[in-house]
Design a protein around this motif. Structure first.
Motif, PDB file in Angstrom:
ATOM      1  N   SER A  76      78.841  30.505 -10.741  1.00  0.00           N
ATOM      2  CA  SER A  76      78.782  30.371 -12.200  1.00  0.00           C
ATOM      3  C   SER A  76      78.648  31.722 -12.884  1.00  0.00           C
ATOM      4  O   SER A  76      79.029  31.877 -14.041  1.00  0.00           O
ATOM      5  CB  SER A  76      77.603  29.471 -12.587  1.00  0.00           C
ATOM      6  N   THR A  77      78.129  32.719 -12.174  1.00  0.00           N
ATOM      7  CA  THR A  77      78.016  34.074 -12.722  1.00  0.00           C
ATOM      8  C   THR A  77      78.662  35.048 -11.734  1.00  0.00           C
ATOM      9  O   THR A  77      77.987  35.657 -10.913  1.00  0.00           O
ATOM     10  CB  THR A  77      76.534  34.453 -12.939  1.00  0.00           C
ATOM     11  N   PRO A  78      79.991  35.153 -11.775  1.00  0.00           N
ATOM     12  CA  PRO A  78      80.702  36.004 -10.815  1.00  0.00           C
ATOM     13  C   PRO A  78      80.171  37.430 -10.827  1.00  0.00           C
ATOM     14  O   PRO A  78      80.005  38.048 -11.880  1.00  0.00           O
ATOM     15  CB  PRO A  78      82.154  35.957 -11.309  1.00  0.00           C
ATOM     16  N   ASN A  79      79.905  37.937  -9.641  1.00  0.00           N
ATOM     17  CA  ASN A  79      79.377  39.293  -9.495  1.00  0.00           C
ATOM     18  C   ASN A  79      79.995  39.919  -8.251  1.00  0.00           C
ATOM     19  O   ASN A  79      79.577  39.612  -7.131  1.00  0.00           O
ATOM     20  CB  ASN A  79      77.849  39.257  -9.383  1.00  0.00           C
ATOM     21  N   PRO A  80      81.000  40.787  -8.400  1.00  0.00           N
ATOM     22  CA  PRO A  80      81.665  41.382  -7.244  1.00  0.00           C
ATOM     23  C   PRO A  80      80.700  42.086  -6.302  1.00  0.00           C
ATOM     24  O   PRO A  80      80.859  42.020  -5.078  1.00  0.00           O
ATOM     25  CB  PRO A  80      82.648  42.380  -7.876  1.00  0.00           C
ATOM     26  N   ALA A  81      79.705  42.763  -6.861  1.00  0.00           N
ATOM     27  CA  ALA A  81      78.738  43.475  -6.019  1.00  0.00           C
ATOM     28  C   ALA A  81      77.922  42.486  -5.182  1.00  0.00           C
ATOM     29  O   ALA A  81      77.637  42.732  -4.015  1.00  0.00           O
ATOM     30  CB  ALA A  81      77.809  44.323  -6.892  1.00  0.00           C
ATOM     31  N   LYS A  82      77.561  41.349  -5.790  1.00  0.00           N
ATOM     32  CA  LYS A  82      76.807  40.329  -5.080  1.00  0.00           C
ATOM     33  C   LYS A  82      77.654  39.745  -3.951  1.00  0.00           C
ATOM     34  O   LYS A  82      77.171  39.554  -2.824  1.00  0.00           O
ATOM     35  CB  LYS A  82      76.410  39.222  -6.064  1.00  0.00           C
ATOM     36  N   LYS A  83      78.933  39.488  -4.235  1.00  0.00           N
ATOM     37  CA  LYS A  83      79.828  38.936  -3.227  1.00  0.00           C
ATOM     38  C   LYS A  83      79.997  39.906  -2.062  1.00  0.00           C
ATOM     39  O   LYS A  83      79.961  39.514  -0.885  1.00  0.00           O
ATOM     40  CB  LYS A  83      81.195  38.630  -3.843  1.00  0.00           C
ATOM     41  N   ALA A  84      80.163  41.207  -2.380  1.00  0.00           N
ATOM     42  CA  ALA A  84      80.314  42.212  -1.328  1.00  0.00           C
ATOM     43  C   ALA A  84      79.053  42.307  -0.478  1.00  0.00           C
ATOM     44  O   ALA A  84      79.122  42.470   0.750  1.00  0.00           O
ATOM     45  CB  ALA A  84      80.642  43.564  -1.952  1.00  0.00           C
ATOM     46  N   ALA A  85      77.891  42.192  -1.126  1.00  0.00           N
ATOM     47  CA  ALA A  85      76.625  42.253  -0.391  1.00  0.00           C
ATOM     48  C   ALA A  85      76.492  41.059   0.548  1.00  0.00           C
ATOM     49  O   ALA A  85      76.005  41.194   1.686  1.00  0.00           O
ATOM     50  CB  ALA A  85      75.459  42.294  -1.375  1.00  0.00           C
ATOM     51  N   LEU A  86      76.924  39.875   0.083  1.00  0.00           N
ATOM     52  CA  LEU A  86      76.870  38.683   0.934  1.00  0.00           C
ATOM     53  C   LEU A  86      77.781  38.852   2.157  1.00  0.00           C
ATOM     54  O   LEU A  86      77.410  38.469   3.269  1.00  0.00           O
ATOM     55  CB  LEU A  86      77.290  37.453   0.126  1.00  0.00           C
ATOM     56  N   THR A  87      78.971  39.436   1.928  1.00  0.00           N
ATOM     57  CA  THR A  87      79.908  39.640   3.034  1.00  0.00           C
ATOM     58  C   THR A  87      79.343  40.624   4.051  1.00  0.00           C
ATOM     59  O   THR A  87      79.435  40.407   5.265  1.00  0.00           O
ATOM     60  CB  THR A  87      81.260  40.147   2.510  1.00  0.00           C
ATOM     61  N   ARG A  88      78.740  41.725   3.558  1.00  0.00           N
ATOM     62  CA  ARG A  88      78.152  42.718   4.467  1.00  0.00           C
ATOM     63  C   ARG A  88      77.011  42.106   5.279  1.00  0.00           C
ATOM     64  O   ARG A  88      76.881  42.359   6.485  1.00  0.00           O
ATOM     65  CB  ARG A  88      77.659  43.932   3.685  1.00  0.00           C
ATOM     66  N   ARG A  89      76.202  41.289   4.629  1.00  0.00           N
ATOM     67  CA  ARG A  89      75.095  40.655   5.336  1.00  0.00           C
ATOM     68  C   ARG A  89      75.611  39.672   6.380  1.00  0.00           C
ATOM     69  O   ARG A  89      75.105  39.605   7.508  1.00  0.00           O
ATOM     70  CB  ARG A  89      74.171  39.934   4.353  1.00  0.00           C
ATOM     71  N   LEU A  90      76.642  38.914   6.015  1.00  0.00           N
ATOM     72  CA  LEU A  90      77.242  37.965   6.950  1.00  0.00           C
ATOM     73  C   LEU A  90      77.800  38.697   8.171  1.00  0.00           C
ATOM     74  O   LEU A  90      77.566  38.291   9.314  1.00  0.00           O
ATOM     75  CB  LEU A  90      78.359  37.184   6.261  1.00  0.00           C
ATOM     76  N   GLU A  91      78.543  39.771   7.922  1.00  0.00           N
ATOM     77  CA  GLU A  91      79.125  40.538   9.031  1.00  0.00           C
ATOM     78  C   GLU A  91      78.028  41.074   9.943  1.00  0.00           C
ATOM     79  O   GLU A  91      78.121  40.982  11.177  1.00  0.00           O
ATOM     80  CB  GLU A  91      79.960  41.681   8.483  1.00  0.00           C
TER      81      GLU A  91
END
Length: 265
Positions: free
Chosen positions: A119-134
């Motif tokens: 609901s609140t798109p945040n590219p930095a948040k998405k990138a952080a989630l991907t880095r944590r997942l990896e």
């Protein structure tokens, strides 16, 4: 006088003479004579010819693939021809079921987190989630011992025999990676009619020196084409990603490959 039940049972199995006759047939039955008599039937001939063709196919693939006793073909239905380093241990593959189970849980957690922040798109948040997942997936791979990976070569029909023979001989001689495989079916494994996948494995995807050593061996063998820019670019993928079916353009933002032959590893 026989009861109604006894009469019904007697009529079901037949009288004493019929029982004796059937028992004699059972005792004297010879299955070999039966099958000998069916040898000329069309269905039997077709079955025998199919088995012969299957065996011829396996033998042909084996003879074309390599000339040393370290090679291993699993079954005729296996879509891969495989060869292993002489010192490779079967214990090196790790706990794949546990990795897949826990890895799938991590992927689902990413999707849930991403949904929660949609609901609140945040590219930095998405990138952080991907880095944590990896990072979490790599840690899980290390914990479960699922740490192998492979260089992937997509080889043309014209080159496949010579390339695979060179890779197989080097692997069997202990001069390349811990294992290698080639796809039997170029269409199903590569997605087109013109190339076939050859995978060359290393023991640990985080062992950059070994990953680079195997790449150097492939370059020296000439299986990547010409020199410099004319060489085909190949990519290295960890098996952990393969087991989780993480491919290009995946919904998690993960890179499908760890390295390319153009990288400084």
């Amino acid at each position: 006088m026989a009861s109604e039940d006894e009469t019904s049972e007697s009529s079901f199995y037949g009288d004493e003479d019929e029982k004796t006759r059937l028992e004699e047939l059972v005792n004297t039955y010879d299955p070999e004579k039966y099958w000998d008599g069916h040898a000329t039937r069309l269905s039997t001939i077709q079955h025998v010819e199919k088995e012969k063709e299957k065996n011829r196919s396996v033998s042909l693939n084996k003879n074309e693939a390599f000339d040393n006793h370290h090679a291993k073909i699993t079954t005729s239905s296996d879509p891969w021809i495989r060869i292993f380093h002489p010192d490779r241990s079967t214990d090196e593959i790790g706990d794949i079921p546990m990795f897949v189970r826990e890895g799938t849980h991590l992927l689902r957690g990413y999707v849930q987190d991403k949904t929660a922040t949609r609901s609140t798109p945040n590219p930095a948040k998405k990138a952080a989630l991907t880095r944590r997942l990896e990072s979490d997936l790599f840690a899980l791979a290390r914990e479960t011992g699922v740490v192998s990976g492979k260089w992937m070569l997509f080889v043309s029909r014209e080159e496949i025999r010579s390339v695979w023979r060179a890779v197989a001989q080097a692997t069997g001689a202990g001069e390349l990676g811990v294992a290698a495989k080639v796809a039997r079916d170029d269409l199903n494994q590569c997605g087109n009619h013109d190339s076939r996948l050859v995978a060359v494995y290393t023991r640990d995807f985080e062992d950059r020196r070994d990953v680079a050593r195997v790449l150097g061996g492939l370059k020296e063998m000439g299986v990547m084409g010409g020199k410099g820019e004319r060489r085909r670019t190949i990519y290295y993928k960890c098996d952990a990603w393969t087991y989780l079916e993480i491919k290009a353009n995946n919904p998690y933002g993960l890179k499908a490959s760890l390295y390319s032959s153009r990288d400084e590893i």
